[in-house]
Design a protein around this motif. Sequence first.
Motif, PDB file in Angstrom:
ATOM      1  N   MET A   1       0.681  -1.226  -0.016  1.00  0.00           N
ATOM      2  CA  MET A   1      -0.174   0.126   0.078  1.00  0.00           C
ATOM      3  C   MET A   1       0.833   1.369  -0.004  1.00  0.00           C
ATOM      4  SD  MET A   1      -1.417   0.536   3.998  1.00  0.00           S
ATOM      5  CE  MET A   1       0.132   0.796   5.445  1.00  0.00           C
ATOM      6  N   LYS A   2       0.299   2.386  -0.679  1.00  0.00           N
ATOM      7  CA  LYS A   2       1.058   3.685  -0.419  1.00  0.00           C
ATOM      8  C   LYS A   2       0.948   4.303   0.868  1.00  0.00           C
ATOM      9  CE  LYS A   2       1.310   4.803  -5.558  1.00  0.00           C
ATOM     10  NZ  LYS A   2       1.120   3.436  -5.795  1.00  0.00           N
ATOM     11  N   ALA A   3       1.683   4.806   1.378  1.00  0.00           N
ATOM     12  CA  ALA A   3       1.627   5.579   2.688  1.00  0.00           C
ATOM     13  C   ALA A   3       2.849   6.833   2.768  1.00  0.00           C
ATOM     14  CB  ALA A   3       2.111   4.472   3.832  1.00  0.00           C
ATOM     15  N   ALA A   4       2.541   7.724   3.474  1.00  0.00           N
ATOM     16  CA  ALA A   4       3.260   8.915   3.829  1.00  0.00           C
ATOM     17  C   ALA A   4       4.082   8.586   5.000  1.00  0.00           C
ATOM     18  CB  ALA A   4       2.463  10.069   4.044  1.00  0.00           C
ATOM     19  N   VAL A   5       5.304   8.357   4.737  1.00  0.00           N
ATOM     20  CA  VAL A   5       6.365   7.762   5.875  1.00  0.00           C
ATOM     21  C   VAL A   5       7.132   9.193   6.158  1.00  0.00           C
ATOM     22  CG1 VAL A   5       8.275   6.234   6.658  1.00  0.00           C
ATOM     23  CG2 VAL A   5       6.296   5.608   4.980  1.00  0.00           C
ATOM     24  N   LEU A   6       7.353   9.181   7.617  1.00  0.00           N
ATOM     25  CA  LEU A   6       8.077  10.284   8.225  1.00  0.00           C
ATOM     26  C   LEU A   6       9.344   9.608   8.666  1.00  0.00           C
ATOM     27  CD1 LEU A   6       8.681  13.251   9.198  1.00  0.00           C
ATOM     28  CD2 LEU A   6       7.428  12.399  11.369  1.00  0.00           C
ATOM     29  N   PHE A   7      10.755   9.781   8.050  1.00  0.00           N
ATOM     30  CA  PHE A   7      11.848   9.053   8.365  1.00  0.00           C
ATOM     31  C   PHE A   7      12.596   9.938   9.409  1.00  0.00           C
ATOM     32  CE2 PHE A   7      11.129   7.480   4.151  1.00  0.00           C
ATOM     33  CZ  PHE A   7      11.264   6.284   4.448  1.00  0.00           C
ATOM     34  N   GLU A   8      12.607  11.400   9.383  1.00  0.00           N
ATOM     35  CA  GLU A   8      13.022  12.166  10.252  1.00  0.00           C
ATOM     36  C   GLU A   8      12.246  13.401  10.571  1.00  0.00           C
ATOM     37  OE1 GLU A   8      17.419  14.437  10.390  1.00  0.00           O
ATOM     38  OE2 GLU A   8      17.082  12.908   8.651  1.00  0.00           O
ATOM     39  N   ALA A   9      12.301  13.778  11.953  1.00  0.00           N
ATOM     40  CA  ALA A   9      11.585  15.231  12.253  1.00  0.00           C
ATOM     41  C   ALA A   9      12.164  16.303  11.479  1.00  0.00           C
ATOM     42  CB  ALA A   9      11.690  15.084  13.740  1.00  0.00           C
ATOM     43  N   LYS A  10      11.325  17.326  11.148  1.00  0.00           N
ATOM     44  CA  LYS A  10      11.594  18.579  10.562  1.00  0.00           C
ATOM     45  C   LYS A  10      12.066  18.317   8.953  1.00  0.00           C
ATOM     46  CE  LYS A  10      13.280  20.815  14.738  1.00  0.00           C
ATOM     47  NZ  LYS A  10      14.255  21.404  15.571  1.00  0.00           N
ATOM     48  N   ASP A  46       7.314  18.160  12.963  1.00  0.00           N
ATOM     49  CA  ASP A  46       8.455  19.347  13.400  1.00  0.00           C
ATOM     50  C   ASP A  46       8.963  19.112  14.547  1.00  0.00           C
ATOM     51  OD1 ASP A  46       7.307  20.756  11.217  1.00  0.00           O
ATOM     52  OD2 ASP A  46       6.266  22.034  12.118  1.00  0.00           O
ATOM     53  N   GLY A  47       9.231  17.817  15.270  1.00  0.00           N
ATOM     54  CA  GLY A  47      10.050  17.362  16.350  1.00  0.00           C
ATOM     55  C   GLY A  47       9.606  18.068  17.715  1.00  0.00           C
ATOM     56  N   ALA A  48       8.486  18.646  17.782  1.00  0.00           N
ATOM     57  CA  ALA A  48       8.029  19.181  18.954  1.00  0.00           C
ATOM     58  C   ALA A  48       7.652  18.087  20.099  1.00  0.00           C
ATOM     59  CB  ALA A  48       7.062  20.246  18.971  1.00  0.00           C
ATOM     60  N   TYR A  49       7.241  16.846  19.670  1.00  0.00           N
ATOM     61  CA  TYR A  49       6.982  15.781  20.457  1.00  0.00           C
ATOM     62  C   TYR A  49       7.820  14.587  19.811  1.00  0.00           C
ATOM     63  CZ  TYR A  49       3.075  17.868  23.306  1.00  0.00           C
ATOM     64  OH  TYR A  49       2.532  18.436  23.921  1.00  0.00           O
ATOM     65  N   PRO A  50       8.560  13.763  20.694  1.00  0.00           N
ATOM     66  CA  PRO A  50       9.063  12.830  20.321  1.00  0.00           C
ATOM     67  C   PRO A  50       8.405  11.761  19.466  1.00  0.00           C
ATOM     68  CG  PRO A  50       9.332  13.022  22.392  1.00  0.00           C
ATOM     69  CD  PRO A  50       8.710  13.927  22.254  1.00  0.00           C
ATOM     70  N   HIS A  51       9.028  10.674  18.740  1.00  0.00           N
ATOM     71  CA  HIS A  51       8.361   9.493  18.281  1.00  0.00           C
ATOM     72  C   HIS A  51       9.319   8.683  17.563  1.00  0.00           C
ATOM     73  CE1 HIS A  51       5.493   6.736  16.456  1.00  0.00           C
ATOM     74  NE2 HIS A  51       4.304   7.144  17.246  1.00  0.00           N
ATOM     75  N   ALA A  52       9.290   7.346  17.932  1.00  0.00           N
ATOM     76  CA  ALA A  52      10.179   6.248  16.951  1.00  0.00           C
ATOM     77  C   ALA A  52       9.878   6.545  15.565  1.00  0.00           C
ATOM     78  CB  ALA A  52       9.737   4.958  17.566  1.00  0.00           C
ATOM     79  N   MET A  53      11.056   6.222  14.794  1.00  0.00           N
ATOM     80  CA  MET A  53      10.977   6.376  13.258  1.00  0.00           C
ATOM     81  C   MET A  53      11.499   5.204  12.708  1.00  0.00           C
ATOM     82  SD  MET A  53      10.094   9.642  12.695  1.00  0.00           S
ATOM     83  CE  MET A  53       9.934  11.340  13.862  1.00  0.00           C
ATOM     84  N   PRO A  54      11.150   5.006  11.644  1.00  0.00           N
ATOM     85  CA  PRO A  54      10.470   5.635  10.630  1.00  0.00           C
ATOM     86  C   PRO A  54       8.811   5.288  11.133  1.00  0.00           C
ATOM     87  CG  PRO A  54      11.055   3.638   9.730  1.00  0.00           C
ATOM     88  CD  PRO A  54      11.817   3.648  10.710  1.00  0.00           C
ATOM     89  N   THR A  55       7.852   6.376  10.704  1.00  0.00           N
ATOM     90  CA  THR A  55       6.480   6.340  11.170  1.00  0.00           C
ATOM     91  C   THR A  55       5.674   6.973  10.019  1.00  0.00           C
ATOM     92  OG1 THR A  55       4.907   6.558  13.159  1.00  0.00           O
ATOM     93  CG2 THR A  55       6.697   8.501  12.447  1.00  0.00           C
ATOM     94  N   ILE A  56       4.318   6.457  10.444  1.00  0.00           N
ATOM     95  CA  ILE A  56       3.436   6.949   9.394  1.00  0.00           C
ATOM     96  C   ILE A  56       2.450   7.912  10.317  1.00  0.00           C
ATOM     97  CG2 ILE A  56       1.514   6.606   7.902  1.00  0.00           C
ATOM     98  CD1 ILE A  56       2.789   4.005   7.374  1.00  0.00           C
ATOM     99  N   PRO A  57       2.440   9.059  10.206  1.00  0.00           N
ATOM    100  CA  PRO A  57       1.498   9.883  10.796  1.00  0.00           C
ATOM    101  C   PRO A  57      -0.014   9.545  10.445  1.00  0.00           C
ATOM    102  CG  PRO A  57       3.452  11.339  10.207  1.00  0.00           C
ATOM    103  CD  PRO A  57       3.336   9.949   9.381  1.00  0.00           C
ATOM    104  N   GLY A  58      -0.812  10.598  11.010  1.00  0.00           N
ATOM    105  CA  GLY A  58      -2.163  10.548  10.885  1.00  0.00           C
ATOM    106  C   GLY A  58      -3.136   9.714  11.755  1.00  0.00           C
ATOM    107  N   HIS A  59      -4.206  10.524  12.336  1.00  0.00           N
ATOM    108  CA  HIS A  59      -4.986   9.901  13.242  1.00  0.00           C
ATOM    109  C   HIS A  59      -6.508  10.105  13.144  1.00  0.00           C
ATOM    110  CE1 HIS A  59      -3.732  13.718  14.738  1.00  0.00           C
ATOM    111  NE2 HIS A  59      -4.895  13.939  15.378  1.00  0.00           N
TER     112      HIS A  59
END
Length: 360
Positions: A1-10, A46-59
């Motif tokens: 499936m296609k997804a928008a992946v965040l590899f690194e904040a900012k 934008d890195g204001a809150y930490p999260h494990a990477m890579p991740t897919i945002p959206g909720h």
Amino acid sequence: MKAAVLFEAKQPLSIEEVTVSKPGPREVLIRTAAVGVCRSDLHFVDGAYPHAMPTIPGHEAAGVVEAVGSDVTTVKPGDTVVTCLSVFCGHCEFCVTGRMVLCVNPSTRRGKGEPPRLMLGDTAVAQMLNLSAYAEQMLVHEHACVAIDPDMPTDRAALIGCAVTTGAGAVFNCCDLEPGETVAVVGCGGIGLAAVNAAKIAGAGKIIAIDPVPEKRALAEKLGATHSIDAMSETAADEVVEITRGGVHHAIEAVGRPQSAATAVKVLRRGGTATILGMMPLAEKVGLSALDLLANKRLQGGLMGGNRFPVDIPRLVDFYLRGLLDLDSIIAERIGLDRINHAFDELRKGDATRSVVVFE
């Protein structure tokens, strides 16, 4: 499936091919139909809150159930559903005392040693807020979604998954608002506008919207605000006190800035309550002065509007279908997943209300 992946904040999100696992016990596979672009996602991007990477945002999403794992009893394939990040186990102390939104029981996620729900090649993808909705499919615990009326348009249903549940929930669940009481809403993005609309539904008297953007103030008045005030005015709080002859019974902060929280406290009358909904920088604090305490003012959080989403979301859908809840006006644009970074740029500007990613 296609997804928008965040590899690194900012850094911009990247559209990638991600593998989603088959649903296991109590898991639901959903074909995503629409997902809102929420400021909460921006905090992680934008890195204001930490999260494990890579991740897919959206909720903040809606879709259709494609498959279910064993022991799933709440939804079935073909159901139209809204997802909610406040997944709950159903048996911890918080759940059995009616505070499901506070549940953090790890049983709703896959444990160590189990295959990840999401994979990018040989790399596990961390699921954000139990959902990861910027993707063509979501694999979630059954207590992270609820079936809704299939007549509900999914692009509008998606907004109920976060913005509306939070803003309206603050009015219905957190504030204990009585008809005729006065309300100030600081910040007229998706959450603030939902709070304004809900205050009207709940029978509030004066409803005062405070925002620096004229278009947002006008939209708030369309949704039920009786007055609107420029948040950049040095006399904004004094104007609220004057309009309400002493301050409001309830102030709802829907921005996530210390200044907005301070305004929410300042506009309260004696015995009033300020409810803080916005995600502030983690180092910030909000408080009451000694004089505020002597005036019996109260300050509280309102995580996800204190929702009981399996009950609240179908009711909000019903409000929309009956013409009481205006979701159409909140949507600024509908875009494809490939324009997700554009949507975050618009969110950073702060002028628009809600962008919605729509999957065809």
